[in-house]
Design a protein around this motif. Structure first.
Motif, mmCIF file in Angstrom:
data_model
loop_
_atom_site.group_PDB
_atom_site.id
_atom_site.type_symbol
_atom_site.label_atom_id
_atom_site.label_comp_id
_atom_site.label_asym_id
_atom_site.label_seq_id
_atom_site.Cartn_x
_atom_site.Cartn_y
_atom_site.Cartn_z
ATOM 1 N N PRO A 114 -13.132 9.669 28.121
ATOM 2 C CA PRO A 114 -12.626 8.302 27.479
ATOM 3 C C PRO A 114 -12.562 8.038 25.956
ATOM 4 O O PRO A 114 -13.930 8.315 25.541
ATOM 5 C CB PRO A 114 -13.162 7.223 28.371
ATOM 6 N N ILE A 115 -11.678 7.396 25.649
ATOM 7 C CA ILE A 115 -11.440 6.867 24.312
ATOM 8 C C ILE A 115 -11.084 4.908 24.210
ATOM 9 O O ILE A 115 -10.614 4.744 24.753
ATOM 10 C CB ILE A 115 -10.659 7.290 23.229
ATOM 11 N N PRO A 116 -11.963 4.611 24.456
ATOM 12 C CA PRO A 116 -12.454 3.237 24.952
ATOM 13 C C PRO A 116 -11.504 2.191 23.955
ATOM 14 O O PRO A 116 -11.040 2.096 22.670
ATOM 15 C CB PRO A 116 -13.786 2.813 25.269
ATOM 16 N N GLY A 117 -10.424 1.168 24.573
ATOM 17 C CA GLY A 117 -9.552 0.406 23.745
ATOM 18 C C GLY A 117 -9.534 -1.134 24.352
ATOM 19 O O GLY A 117 -10.008 -0.737 25.696
ATOM 20 N N ALA A 118 -8.272 -2.092 24.072
ATOM 21 C CA ALA A 118 -8.688 -3.574 25.153
ATOM 22 C C ALA A 118 -8.260 -3.215 26.280
ATOM 23 O O ALA A 118 -7.131 -2.183 26.443
ATOM 24 C CB ALA A 118 -7.534 -4.351 24.575
ATOM 25 N N SER A 119 -8.715 -4.084 26.898
ATOM 26 C CA SER A 119 -8.365 -3.699 28.623
ATOM 27 C C SER A 119 -7.770 -5.386 28.742
ATOM 28 O O SER A 119 -8.638 -6.765 28.286
ATOM 29 C CB SER A 119 -9.400 -3.931 29.641
ATOM 30 N N ALA A 120 -6.939 -6.164 29.527
ATOM 31 C CA ALA A 120 -6.544 -7.070 30.044
ATOM 32 C C ALA A 120 -7.712 -8.105 30.505
ATOM 33 O O ALA A 120 -7.947 -9.147 30.622
ATOM 34 C CB ALA A 120 -4.882 -7.734 30.539
ATOM 35 N N VAL A 121 -8.324 -7.360 32.109
ATOM 36 C CA VAL A 121 -9.146 -7.625 32.084
ATOM 37 C C VAL A 121 -9.978 -8.201 31.411
ATOM 38 O O VAL A 121 -11.139 -9.343 32.111
ATOM 39 C CB VAL A 121 -9.593 -6.256 33.096
ATOM 40 N N GLY A 139 -5.748 -5.758 40.812
ATOM 41 C CA GLY A 139 -4.904 -5.414 40.005
ATOM 42 C C GLY A 139 -3.801 -6.691 40.625
ATOM 43 O O GLY A 139 -3.695 -7.956 40.083
ATOM 44 N N PHE A 140 -2.572 -5.969 40.605
ATOM 45 C CA PHE A 140 -1.489 -6.596 41.240
ATOM 46 C C PHE A 140 -1.275 -6.857 42.646
ATOM 47 O O PHE A 140 -1.858 -6.128 43.222
ATOM 48 C CB PHE A 140 0.365 -6.551 40.933
ATOM 49 N N LEU A 141 -0.791 -7.727 43.496
ATOM 50 C CA LEU A 141 -1.393 -8.520 44.680
ATOM 51 C C LEU A 141 0.350 -8.050 45.555
ATOM 52 O O LEU A 141 0.616 -8.037 44.837
ATOM 53 C CB LEU A 141 -1.895 -10.066 44.754
ATOM 54 N N PRO A 142 0.407 -8.028 46.303
ATOM 55 C CA PRO A 142 1.309 -7.760 47.327
ATOM 56 C C PRO A 142 1.972 -8.246 46.624
ATOM 57 O O PRO A 142 2.115 -9.393 46.725
ATOM 58 C CB PRO A 142 1.313 -8.178 48.883
ATOM 59 N N LEU A 162 -12.614 -13.774 40.972
ATOM 60 C CA LEU A 162 -11.534 -12.709 41.565
ATOM 61 C C LEU A 162 -10.182 -13.050 40.223
ATOM 62 O O LEU A 162 -10.159 -13.412 39.845
ATOM 63 C CB LEU A 162 -10.679 -13.720 42.572
ATOM 64 N N VAL A 163 -9.934 -11.241 40.306
ATOM 65 C CA VAL A 163 -9.297 -11.255 38.902
ATOM 66 C C VAL A 163 -7.764 -10.014 39.112
ATOM 67 O O VAL A 163 -8.329 -9.217 40.004
ATOM 68 C CB VAL A 163 -9.284 -10.505 37.148
ATOM 69 N N PHE A 164 -6.554 -11.143 39.043
ATOM 70 C CA PHE A 164 -5.840 -10.817 39.371
ATOM 71 C C PHE A 164 -4.416 -10.082 37.797
ATOM 72 O O PHE A 164 -4.474 -11.062 37.464
ATOM 73 C CB PHE A 164 -5.118 -11.378 39.917
ATOM 74 N N TYR A 165 -3.421 -9.273 37.822
ATOM 75 C CA TYR A 165 -2.398 -9.663 36.942
ATOM 76 C C TYR A 165 -1.163 -10.288 38.081
ATOM 77 O O TYR A 165 -0.781 -9.590 39.145
ATOM 78 C CB TYR A 165 -1.925 -8.274 36.769
ATOM 79 N N GLU A 166 -0.442 -11.001 36.934
ATOM 80 C CA GLU A 166 0.737 -11.143 38.007
ATOM 81 C C GLU A 166 1.838 -11.376 37.089
ATOM 82 O O GLU A 166 1.782 -11.901 35.687
ATOM 83 C CB GLU A 166 0.656 -12.364 38.268
ATOM 84 N N SER A 167 3.181 -10.375 37.304
ATOM 85 C CA SER A 167 4.638 -10.788 36.465
ATOM 86 C C SER A 167 4.536 -13.126 36.427
ATOM 87 O O SER A 167 4.780 -13.234 36.958
ATOM 88 C CB SER A 167 5.295 -10.024 36.557
ATOM 89 N N PRO A 168 5.640 -12.916 35.410
ATOM 90 C CA PRO A 168 6.124 -14.260 35.727
ATOM 91 C C PRO A 168 6.943 -14.906 36.669
ATOM 92 O O PRO A 168 6.884 -15.671 37.199
ATOM 93 C CB PRO A 168 7.125 -14.062 34.373
ATOM 94 N N HIS A 169 7.828 -13.383 37.635
ATOM 95 C CA HIS A 169 9.016 -14.416 38.505
ATOM 96 C C HIS A 169 7.755 -14.829 39.978
ATOM 97 O O HIS A 169 8.704 -14.793 40.444
ATOM 98 C CB HIS A 169 9.974 -13.357 38.333
#
Length: 291
Positions: A114-121, A139-142, A162-169
């Motif tokens: 691994p070559i560590p870098g930025a992570s949004a989480v 991650g992304f919810l259903p 709790l941490v999630f990713y989500e799209s704008p729409h």
């Protein structure tokens, strides 16, 4: 001490999630020195490589071609090629098909570095102001609401952030599901466009977030951080539960709604709390409420 990339090794290279200044010296050096860069989107990565004057050839590796690419990448590695895996942004393997390639390499006895870098989480969590000692990244919810709501129900006893990713729409629908399942007055932090020009952290209750995004059109990529449910309230006595119900109903909320709200906060079943609510004499408590 710096060492040159060795043959037959897969390097997992983190790239910026927005701000190019977050690219590490080590990441640039590895990308310059490997034989091939396996990129999620070669056009997107091409701009990054051009900026840092990296001329290493690319090959595409993404969710739609991973099954056919993995044997090809393994063959290159087994013949002594050094390969760097990159995603469009952040650390490869986090909510993308990179983990499938990593697993295949591990199973084949190929070294993965691994070559560590930025992570949004981690970036969002570090500045959210919520508990960071224990957290869950989901991650992304259903996509479908029913499946999303069922999954959220499984997280109700969770005390970790709790941490999630989500799209704008899908943001508005997801926030409404949060309110219905986790509770309208639960604390949430919404991080948007991290490290970019319009980076934003919004903090408040889920109810406030719904109101905010009714007035504002969701734009950009979102990281949602929801406070864990504290495990202290489930030990409330019957008398304490009754006092909580009375306090809630003094605000004009019905027995049924008050029971539902308290159930989310205490992890005690709504039916049990509602049965207790039925024992409350509204007249003696001078409550003005409606069923």
């Amino acid at each position: 001490m710096q060492t040159e990339p060795k043959p037959g090794i897969l390097y997992i290279v983190g790239t910026p999630i927005g701000n190019l200044e977050d690219m590490t010296f080590r990441a640039v050096r590895i990308l310059q020195a490997v034989d091939i860069i396996a990129a999620e989107d070669t056009r997107h990565t091409g701009k990054l490589l051009q900026h840092f004057q990296v001329k290493t050839p690319q090959m595409s590796y993404h969710e739609h071609n991973s099954s056919s690419r993995i044997p090809e990448v393994l063959e290159y590695l087994q013949f002594g090629k050094a390969i760097a895996l990159v995603s469009d942004a952040g650390m490869p393997g986090i909510s993308d098909p990179g983990y499938e390639l990593v697993k295949a390499c591990v199973d084949a006895g190929i070294t993965v570095v691994p070559i560590p870098g930025a992570s949004a989480v981690i970036t969002a969590l570090s500045a959210a102001g919520l508990a960071t000692d224990k957290f869950i990244f989901d991650g992304f919810l259903p996509v479908k609401s029913q499946q999303r709501r069922e999954y959220l129900k499984s997280l109700l006893p969770e005390s970790r952030t709790l941490v999630f990713y989500e799209s704008p729409h899908r943001l508005r629908d997801t926030l409404q599901d949060f309110a219905d399942i986790l509770g309208r007055y639960h604390t949430i932090v919404i991080a948007r466009e991290l490290t970019k020009l319009y980076e934003e952290f919004w903090r408040g209750t889920i109810a406030d977030a719904i109101a905010h995004y009714q007035q504002k059109e969701p734009q950009g990529e979102y990281t949602l951080l929801v406070a864990g449910i504290l495990p202290s309230k489930p030990q409330l006595t019957e008398g304490e539960l009754k006092a909580e119900l009375i306090q809630i109903m003094k605000e004009g909320i019905s027995r049924s709604q008050a029971s539902r709200q308290l159930a989310k906060d205490t992890l005690i079943s709504r039916r049990q709390i509602y049965q207790l609510a039925l024992t409350i004499d509204l007249d003696s408590e001078s409550l003005i409420t409606s069923e």
